[in-house]
Design an enzyme around this catalytic site. Structure first.
Site, short mmCIF file in Angstrom:
data_model
loop_
_atom_site.label_atom_id
_atom_site.label_comp_id
_atom_site.label_asym_id
_atom_site.label_seq_id
_atom_site.Cartn_x
_atom_site.Cartn_y
_atom_site.Cartn_z
N ARG A 93 66.13 -63.31 21.18
CA ARG A 93 66.81 -63.65 19.95
C ARG A 93 65.92 -64.36 18.96
O ARG A 93 66.27 -64.53 17.80
CB ARG A 93 68.06 -64.48 20.27
CG ARG A 93 69.03 -63.80 21.22
CD ARG A 93 69.58 -62.49 20.63
NE ARG A 93 70.24 -62.70 19.37
CZ ARG A 93 71.49 -63.17 19.24
NH1 ARG A 93 72.20 -63.46 20.32
NH2 ARG A 93 72.02 -63.33 18.04
N HIS B 253 92.07 -53.62 43.40
CA HIS B 253 91.17 -53.09 42.37
C HIS B 253 89.91 -52.44 42.96
O HIS B 253 89.52 -51.36 42.55
CB HIS B 253 90.71 -54.20 41.41
CG HIS B 253 91.80 -54.85 40.65
ND1 HIS B 253 92.49 -55.95 41.13
CD2 HIS B 253 92.34 -54.57 39.44
CE1 HIS B 253 93.40 -56.31 40.24
NE2 HIS B 253 93.34 -55.49 39.21
N GLU C 53 88.25 -60.34 45.23
CA GLU C 53 88.57 -59.30 46.23
C GLU C 53 87.46 -59.15 47.26
O GLU C 53 87.73 -58.89 48.43
CB GLU C 53 88.91 -57.99 45.50
CG GLU C 53 90.18 -58.14 44.67
CD GLU C 53 90.76 -56.82 44.14
OE1 GLU C 53 90.14 -55.76 44.35
OE2 GLU C 53 91.84 -56.88 43.50
N ARG D 202 75.68 -63.17 17.07
CA ARG D 202 75.28 -61.92 16.39
C ARG D 202 76.34 -61.65 15.34
O ARG D 202 77.53 -61.88 15.59
CB ARG D 202 75.26 -60.74 17.36
CG ARG D 202 74.13 -60.74 18.35
CD ARG D 202 74.13 -59.46 19.17
NE ARG D 202 72.94 -59.35 19.97
CZ ARG D 202 72.87 -59.72 21.25
NH1 ARG D 202 73.91 -60.20 21.87
NH2 ARG D 202 71.74 -59.60 21.91
N1 URA Z 1 73.45 -59.20 27.65
C1 URA Z 1 73.98 -60.15 26.87
O1 URA Z 1 75.07 -60.67 27.12
N2 URA Z 1 73.31 -60.50 25.74
C2 URA Z 1 72.12 -59.95 25.40
O2 URA Z 1 71.56 -60.30 24.37
C3 URA Z 1 71.59 -58.96 26.24
C4 URA Z 1 72.28 -58.61 27.38
#
Ligand code: URA
Length: 288
Positions: free
Chosen positions: A233, A21, A91, A179
């Site tokens: 968040r 790869h 790898e 989310r």
């Molecule tokens: N990367 C992620 O996985 N989550 C985020 O909220 C921001 C970057």
């Protein structure tokens, strides 16, 4: 029949010794490899080196090698998520790399972590599937203590704001990180995930650290992770690219520090970092 024949189905290498790869061969890459997800970030990492040269580009994997402050260093993109990341570690290990530093982006779960701050992981919750194909789920995904210390030392020397803590690595950016999915979809088992993780002292979400840490530990290699918090968040802020240059500078500098420590260890047979220093750094482990 058309196509290029490789050495074997179970361990495919071409006639030049390049792994399937990544298309790299022994001697192409350093023992120290930075692992961003994004191929574009490989070039950005290399732009801080004294010199650099392209090794290979195949699918999501772009590899550069070069010199940073005299140290032979490499960077390979992993793509997003655990399966492609495990392939990169597999790898790279086969061609001689033994120290991996993820350089990524992350979503912070604490309002005290500013967008643009860095998060250095001490360990990662294995909310991905790939590492479970390697080892039982109770096996811890821990970063290597010397890599963590080198990252912390680099962040301190560069004067950038960082937080140490436990990360959660997921297989899904949307629903897996609580989310809402398309049309607001969120299954019952994902509701309340952020509050639960906060209550058990997890400070951020990303998607690759747990795989890198798990494979590195199984294979007796070393790994760490430094990520820029581009999202928070709690405050709902999202700033593309915030802190990414700082994460890159810290990771590059950590390689220089590790190479100095490795030389001291090789010459004296003793670690250059004292237990006292380790205890001091670990006192900095933020408990939110
Ligand atoms: N990367 C992620 O996985 N989550 C985020 O909220 C921001 C970057």
């Amino acid at each position: 029949m058309t196509g290029k024949r490789l050495s074997s189905a179970s361990s495919p290498v071409d006639e030049a010794g390049r792994v399937y790869h990544l298309m790299v061969k022994p001697g192409d890459v350093s023992r120290y490899v930075l692992l961003p997800g994004d191929p574009g970030r490989v070039l950005r990492i290399a732009s801080f080196w004294d010199e650099s040269w392209k090794i290979a580009e195949h699918r999501e994997y772009l590899t550069y090698s070069g010199r940073y402050k005299g140290v032979f260093i490499s960077a390979t993109s992993t793509g997003i998520g655990a399966p492609s990341t495990a392939i990169a570690v597999e790898e790279l290990a086969r061609v001689g790399s033994d120290t991996f530093i993820r350089v990524g982006t992350t979503g912070a779960l604490r309002k005290e972590i500013g967008v643009g701050d860095l998060i250095i992981s001490v360990g990662a919750v294995r909310f991905e599937g790939t590492s479970k194909q390697y080892v039982f789920p109770e096996y811890p995904a821990v970063a290597s203590i010397d890599v963590v210390l080198a990252l912390v030392t680099a962040a301190e020397e560069l004067g950038v704001k960082y937080h140490l803590g436990i990360t959660a690595s997921t297989d899904s950016f949307y629903v897996g990180q609580e989310r809402p999915g398309y049309k607001g979809y969120l299954p019952p088992h994902q509701k309340g995930l952020i509050d639960y993780l906060k209550s058990v002292n997890v400070i951020n979400f990303e998607m690759e650290a747990a795989t890198i840490f798990t494979l590195a530990n199984i294979y007796r290699l070393r790994a760490g992770s430094v990520c820029a918090a581009i999202a928070n968040r709690e405050t709902e802020e999202f700033v593309v690219d915030a802190g990414v240059d700082d994460a890159i500078k810290v990771a590059n500098e950590a390689v220089k520090i590790l190479s100095e420590w490795d030389t001291i260890m090789k010459e004296t047979g003793r670690p250059s970092v004292s237990a006292k220093t380790i205890i001091e750094w670990y006192k900095k482990l933020r408990r939110f």
